[in-house]
Write a protein that holds these residues in place. Structure first.
Motif, mmCIF file in Angstrom:
data_model
loop_
_atom_site.group_PDB
_atom_site.id
_atom_site.type_symbol
_atom_site.label_atom_id
_atom_site.label_comp_id
_atom_site.label_asym_id
_atom_site.label_seq_id
_atom_site.Cartn_x
_atom_site.Cartn_y
_atom_site.Cartn_z
ATOM 1 N N GLU A 28 -37.342 18.883 14.661
ATOM 2 C CA GLU A 28 -38.673 19.466 14.486
ATOM 3 C C GLU A 28 -39.246 19.805 15.860
ATOM 4 N N GLU A 126 -43.961 29.737 17.254
ATOM 5 C CA GLU A 126 -43.565 29.258 15.925
ATOM 6 C C GLU A 126 -42.250 29.901 15.473
ATOM 7 N N GLN A 127 -42.075 31.186 15.761
ATOM 8 C CA GLN A 127 -40.852 31.889 15.383
ATOM 9 C C GLN A 127 -39.654 31.347 16.161
ATOM 10 N N LYS A 130 -38.670 28.017 14.633
ATOM 11 C CA LYS A 130 -37.963 28.226 13.373
ATOM 12 C C LYS A 130 -36.521 28.684 13.614
#
Length: 135
Positions: A28, A126-127, A130
């Motif tokens: 994470e 964030e991308q 991911k």
């Protein structure tokens, strides 16, 4: 992909170089920007192997971009030798990543936690997080 806590992430393309650090957990990641070093591209011999006539006609070879990739690898080599990071993830477009690999020092190679051949330098954090999880 596993991204160890406190691992550094190098985002590289032919023009931009950003260094981030994972403050999150291994699966994470939470990335924070550490630096955006200004590189001096001086090794223009880097693209010699790309100088075939077909690449030249199609405009696929940009020596400035390849020299930037070499400069990024050299900067990362210096940081690895100096012990500035213990784990590193390199994220770069395929051509840049290929050129960088040719210049990795053994010390840098020993600290590689992973590589991702993808252009993410201008994507939101964030991308990028991911993409690391999905790799």
């Amino acid at each position: 992909m596993k991204c160890p806590h406190n691992a550094h992430i190098a985002l590289v393309d032919g023009e931009r170089f950003v260094v981030m650090r994972n403050t999150g957990q291994i699966f994470e990641p939470k990335l924070e920007k550490v630096a955006e070093p200004k590189l001096e591209a001086t090794n223009f011999s880097a693209g010699v192997k790309h100088q075939d006539p077909v690449s030249q006609r199609k405009g696929e070879t940009d020596l400035n971009e390849l020299a930037h990739a070499t400069a990024a690898a050299e900067w990362l080599n210096q940081q690895a030798i100096a012990g500035e990071f213990s784990d590193l993830v390199v994220i770069a477009d395929p051509k840049t990543l290929g050129e960088m690999r040719r210049h990795y020092h053994k010390e840098l190679e020993s600290r590689l936690a992973g590589e991702l051949a993808k252009t993410l330098t201008n994507e939101p954090t964030e991308q990028i997080e991911k993409a690391i999880v999905a790799a």
